[in-house]
Scaffold this motif. Structure first.
Motif, PDB file in Angstrom:
ATOM      1  N   LYS A 212       0.820  -1.213   0.000  1.00 45.57           N
ATOM      2  CA  LYS A 212       0.000   0.000   0.000  1.00 45.57           C
ATOM      3  C   LYS A 212       0.846   1.253   0.000  1.00 45.57           C
ATOM      4  CE  LYS A 212      -4.212   1.734   2.229  1.00 45.57           C
ATOM      5  NZ  LYS A 212      -5.156   1.551   3.354  1.00 45.57           N
ATOM      6  N   GLN A 213       2.116   1.150   0.352  1.00 44.21           N
ATOM      7  CA  GLN A 213       2.983   2.316   0.390  1.00 44.21           C
ATOM      8  C   GLN A 213       3.213   2.852  -1.023  1.00 44.21           C
ATOM      9  OE1 GLN A 213       6.503   1.023   2.441  1.00 44.21           O
ATOM     10  NE2 GLN A 213       5.449   0.724   4.386  1.00 44.21           N
ATOM     11  N   SER A 214       3.416   4.160  -1.130  1.00 45.15           N
ATOM     12  CA  SER A 214       3.544   4.804  -2.438  1.00 45.15           C
ATOM     13  C   SER A 214       4.916   4.601  -3.083  1.00 45.15           C
ATOM     14  CB  SER A 214       3.252   6.304  -2.318  1.00 45.15           C
ATOM     15  OG  SER A 214       4.162   6.906  -1.404  1.00 45.15           O
ATOM     16  N   ASP A 215       5.943   4.320  -2.279  1.00 49.41           N
ATOM     17  CA  ASP A 215       7.278   4.160  -2.841  1.00 49.41           C
ATOM     18  C   ASP A 215       7.459   2.752  -3.416  1.00 49.41           C
ATOM     19  OD1 ASP A 215       7.104   3.065  -0.308  1.00 49.41           O
ATOM     20  OD2 ASP A 215       9.248   3.236   0.064  1.00 49.41           O
ATOM     21  N   ILE A 216       8.488   2.580  -4.239  1.00 52.43           N
ATOM     22  CA  ILE A 216       8.801   1.286  -4.844  1.00 52.43           C
ATOM     23  C   ILE A 216      10.161   0.830  -4.349  1.00 52.43           C
ATOM     24  CG2 ILE A 216       9.172   0.014  -6.988  1.00 52.43           C
ATOM     25  CD1 ILE A 216       7.368   1.944  -8.395  1.00 52.43           C
ATOM     26  N   GLY A 217      10.227  -0.389  -3.839  1.00 51.51           N
ATOM     27  CA  GLY A 217      11.472  -0.939  -3.336  1.00 51.51           C
ATOM     28  C   GLY A 217      12.257  -1.675  -4.408  1.00 51.51           C
ATOM     29  N   PRO A 218      13.408  -2.236  -4.037  1.00 55.32           N
ATOM     30  CA  PRO A 218      14.257  -2.933  -5.011  1.00 55.32           C
ATOM     31  C   PRO A 218      13.548  -4.077  -5.736  1.00 55.32           C
ATOM     32  CG  PRO A 218      15.440  -2.569  -2.954  1.00 55.32           C
ATOM     33  CD  PRO A 218      14.014  -2.192  -2.702  1.00 55.32           C
ATOM     34  N   MET A 219      12.776  -4.885  -5.002  1.00 54.63           N
ATOM     35  CA  MET A 219      12.081  -5.999  -5.651  1.00 54.63           C
ATOM     36  C   MET A 219      11.063  -5.497  -6.671  1.00 54.63           C
ATOM     37  SD  MET A 219      13.318  -8.837  -4.659  1.00 54.63           S
ATOM     38  CE  MET A 219      12.035  -9.927  -5.278  1.00 54.63           C
ATOM     39  N   GLY A 220      10.407  -4.399  -6.341  1.00 53.64           N
ATOM     40  CA  GLY A 220       9.445  -3.833  -7.270  1.00 53.64           C
ATOM     41  C   GLY A 220      10.110  -3.337  -8.542  1.00 53.64           C
ATOM     42  N   VAL A 221      11.238  -2.643  -8.390  1.00 54.50           N
ATOM     43  CA  VAL A 221      11.962  -2.126  -9.552  1.00 54.50           C
ATOM     44  C   VAL A 221      12.444  -3.267 -10.433  1.00 54.50           C
ATOM     45  CG1 VAL A 221      14.009  -0.862 -10.295  1.00 54.50           C
ATOM     46  CG2 VAL A 221      12.648  -0.008  -8.382  1.00 54.50           C
ATOM     47  N   ILE A 222      13.044  -4.277  -9.800  1.00 53.29           N
ATOM     48  CA  ILE A 222      13.576  -5.412 -10.569  1.00 53.29           C
ATOM     49  C   ILE A 222      12.454  -6.138 -11.307  1.00 53.29           C
ATOM     50  CG2 ILE A 222      14.673  -7.677 -10.363  1.00 53.29           C
ATOM     51  CD1 ILE A 222      16.258  -6.505  -7.965  1.00 53.29           C
ATOM     52  N   SER A 223      11.352  -6.393 -10.614  1.00 48.60           N
ATOM     53  CA  SER A 223      10.243  -7.114 -11.238  1.00 48.60           C
ATOM     54  C   SER A 223       9.633  -6.323 -12.385  1.00 48.60           C
ATOM     55  CB  SER A 223       9.168  -7.436 -10.195  1.00 48.60           C
ATOM     56  OG  SER A 223       9.685  -8.277  -9.188  1.00 48.60           O
ATOM     57  N   LEU A 224       9.480  -5.022 -12.179  1.00 48.65           N
ATOM     58  CA  LEU A 224       8.922  -4.173 -13.226  1.00 48.65           C
ATOM     59  C   LEU A 224       9.814  -4.171 -14.463  1.00 48.65           C
ATOM     60  CD1 LEU A 224       6.660  -2.195 -13.937  1.00 48.65           C
ATOM     61  CD2 LEU A 224       8.011  -0.371 -12.891  1.00 48.65           C
ATOM     62  N   LEU A 225      11.117  -4.038 -14.240  1.00 49.93           N
ATOM     63  CA  LEU A 225      12.055  -4.061 -15.367  1.00 49.93           C
ATOM     64  C   LEU A 225      12.041  -5.408 -16.085  1.00 49.93           C
ATOM     65  CD1 LEU A 225      15.156  -2.160 -13.924  1.00 49.93           C
ATOM     66  CD2 LEU A 225      13.614  -1.389 -15.738  1.00 49.93           C
ATOM     67  N   MET A 226      11.974  -6.489 -15.319  1.00 54.00           N
ATOM     68  CA  MET A 226      11.984  -7.807 -15.930  1.00 54.00           C
ATOM     69  C   MET A 226      10.741  -8.044 -16.782  1.00 54.00           C
ATOM     70  SD  MET A 226      14.842  -9.153 -15.345  1.00 54.00           S
ATOM     71  CE  MET A 226      14.427 -10.721 -16.112  1.00 54.00           C
ATOM     72  N   VAL A 227       9.583  -7.649 -16.264  1.00 49.72           N
ATOM     73  CA  VAL A 227       8.348  -7.824 -17.041  1.00 49.72           C
ATOM     74  C   VAL A 227       8.420  -7.026 -18.335  1.00 49.72           C
ATOM     75  CG1 VAL A 227       5.878  -7.288 -17.076  1.00 49.72           C
ATOM     76  CG2 VAL A 227       6.865  -8.416 -15.093  1.00 49.72           C
ATOM     77  N   LEU A 228       8.863  -5.778 -18.245  1.00 52.89           N
ATOM     78  CA  LEU A 228       8.942  -4.947 -19.443  1.00 52.89           C
ATOM     79  C   LEU A 228       9.984  -5.476 -20.426  1.00 52.89           C
ATOM     80  CD1 LEU A 228       8.607  -1.377 -17.893  1.00 52.89           C
ATOM     81  CD2 LEU A 228       6.943  -2.564 -19.323  1.00 52.89           C
ATOM     82  N   LEU A 229      11.110  -5.956 -19.908  1.00 54.37           N
ATOM     83  CA  LEU A 229      12.147  -6.490 -20.790  1.00 54.37           C
ATOM     84  C   LEU A 229      11.689  -7.771 -21.486  1.00 54.37           C
ATOM     85  CD1 LEU A 229      15.415  -5.907 -18.703  1.00 54.37           C
ATOM     86  CD2 LEU A 229      14.797  -4.847 -20.889  1.00 54.37           C
ATOM     87  N   VAL A 230      11.001  -8.624 -20.751  1.00 55.57           N
ATOM     88  CA  VAL A 230      10.492  -9.853 -21.374  1.00 55.57           C
ATOM     89  C   VAL A 230       9.404  -9.508 -22.392  1.00 55.57           C
ATOM     90  CG1 VAL A 230       9.301 -12.036 -20.978  1.00 55.57           C
ATOM     91  CG2 VAL A 230      11.095 -11.300 -19.405  1.00 55.57           C
ATOM     92  N   ASP A 231       8.544  -8.554 -22.054  1.00 55.83           N
ATOM     93  CA  ASP A 231       7.551  -8.075 -23.019  1.00 55.83           C
ATOM     94  C   ASP A 231       8.228  -7.591 -24.293  1.00 55.83           C
ATOM     95  OD1 ASP A 231       5.204  -8.539 -21.630  1.00 55.83           O
ATOM     96  OD2 ASP A 231       5.097  -6.529 -20.765  1.00 55.83           O
ATOM     97  N   LEU A 232       9.217  -6.741 -24.118  1.00 55.22           N
ATOM     98  CA  LEU A 232       9.923  -6.183 -25.266  1.00 55.22           C
ATOM     99  C   LEU A 232      10.632  -7.274 -26.061  1.00 55.22           C
ATOM    100  CD1 LEU A 232      10.844  -3.784 -26.922  1.00 55.22           C
ATOM    101  CD2 LEU A 232      12.710  -3.424 -25.286  1.00 55.22           C
ATOM    102  N   GLY A 233      11.255  -8.217 -25.351  1.00 53.07           N
ATOM    103  CA  GLY A 233      11.923  -9.308 -26.046  1.00 53.07           C
ATOM    104  C   GLY A 233      10.948 -10.133 -26.865  1.00 53.07           C
ATOM    105  N   ALA A 234       9.770 -10.419 -26.287  1.00 54.92           N
ATOM    106  CA  ALA A 234       8.769 -11.214 -26.995  1.00 54.92           C
ATOM    107  C   ALA A 234       8.240 -10.466 -28.218  1.00 54.92           C
ATOM    108  CB  ALA A 234       7.626 -11.575 -26.050  1.00 54.92           C
ATOM    109  N   LEU A 235       7.926  -9.173 -28.053  1.00 54.67           N
ATOM    110  CA  LEU A 235       7.408  -8.403 -29.180  1.00 54.67           C
ATOM    111  C   LEU A 235       8.462  -8.210 -30.266  1.00 54.67           C
ATOM    112  CD1 LEU A 235       5.207  -5.641 -27.506  1.00 54.67           C
ATOM    113  CD2 LEU A 235       4.561  -7.879 -28.372  1.00 54.67           C
ATOM    114  N   THR A 236       9.701  -7.997 -29.855  1.00 51.25           N
ATOM    115  CA  THR A 236      10.780  -7.870 -30.832  1.00 51.25           C
ATOM    116  C   THR A 236      10.964  -9.171 -31.596  1.00 51.25           C
ATOM    117  OG1 THR A 236      11.902  -6.250 -29.419  1.00 51.25           O
ATOM    118  CG2 THR A 236      13.202  -7.276 -31.157  1.00 51.25           C
TER     119      THR A 236
END
Length: 279
Positions: free
Chosen positions: A114-138
């Motif tokens: 519920k907190q507004s900030d993003i921790g290390p796990m959140g950053v890593i997971s967000l980057l991984m999802v976007l990178l895998v998305d991009l890899g799949a679309l590419t």
């Protein structure tokens, strides 16, 4: 305000509600925001995804048709999907990852989410999802590019399925037997609103549309690729939902966001691998 509300025809209330609640695209003013509206919005959610996916597919197809590169096609398609929802679901990915990554008990994990900030796990997971998305679309756009100049429309059709399948997972996660982890939160508005019969009919109609898209892409081979990939992606969604319920005691708005994004990601990965093998 009253006039704007009155202009929403009954049959269109669901799709209007879905856009009003889950995107930043301008939509008519909702008459109310209650469980009835939430029910209609969730039923229309996968169809909203289909419309958003059409735009993403057109963007990627246009870039390919212009011979501007598969990487740019994938990036712009993802940028549209993220921008059209204001990053709403991606935020859920980060918050859910922070909560789960804390390894704390359910209540403490929910507080972290519920907190507004993003921790290390959140950053890593967000980057991984976007990178895998991009890899799949590419990969998808690169595979199509290898089929000649006229193959761009195949990629557009395959890309547009992703947002629809991702949002179809929410139908399964809002069945009555799936509990809500945080009463009073946004997730509680949609928790349990989908009746099994309505989910079955909706998924059946969506399956026919997905199969038809697969047929347009590559005949029976494309149909099998799309149907099997969608089935496996929804299987992932059911497994992820069960894990979240066990870990957190139920679903939250952030959980729904992570479910949407990861299911979409799994679908695109499966399509990319399948297309590379078949084409």
């Amino acid at each position: 305000m009253t006039a704007a509300r009155a202009r929403i025809p009954g049959p269109l209330l669901g799709i209007v509600s879905a856009f009003a609640l889950f995107s930043i695209i301008p939509a008519p003013v909702l008459p109310t925001i209650d469980r009835r509206i939430a029910t209609r919005a969730i039923r229309s959610f996968p169809w909203m995804g289909l419309l958003l996916g059409m735009v993403a597919g057109l963007i990627a197809g246009a870039v390919l048709a212009a011979d501007a590169g598969s990487w740019l096609a994938g990036v712009l398609a993802l940028a549209w999907l993220a921008a059209s929802t204001g990053g709403f679901h991606l935020d859920g990915v980060a918050d859910t990852a922070d909560g789960l990554g804390s390894r704390a008990g359910a209540q403490r994990a929910l507080q972290i989410m519920k907190q507004s900030d993003i921790g290390p796990m959140g950053v890593i997971s967000l980057l991984m999802v976007l990178l895998v998305d991009l890899g799949a679309l590419t990969s998808l756009t690169g595979t199509a590019a290898g089929q000649g100049a006229g193959a761009w429309w195949r990629v557009g059709l395959l890309i547009l399925i992703g947002p629809s399948v991702g949002r179809a997972s929410i139908l399964l996660a809002t069945l009555p037997q799936v509990p809500c982890a945080r009463p009073g939160g946004f997730g509680s508005l949609v928790a349990g609103v989908t009746r099994p019969g309505a989910a079955s009919v909706n998924l059946g109609c969506l399956g026919l549309v997905w199969a038809a898209i697969g047929w347009l892409v590559a005949g029976w081979t494309g149909t099998l690729l799309v149907v099997i990939s969608a089935g496996l992606a929804l299987g992932w969604a059911m497994g992820w939902t069960r894990h979240l319920v066990r870990r957190l005691g139920g679903m939250t708005g952030d959980c729904f966001g992570s479910l949407n994004e990861t299911t979409q990601c799994v679908l695109w990965v499966l399509l990319a691998i399948g297309a590379a093998l078949l084409w």
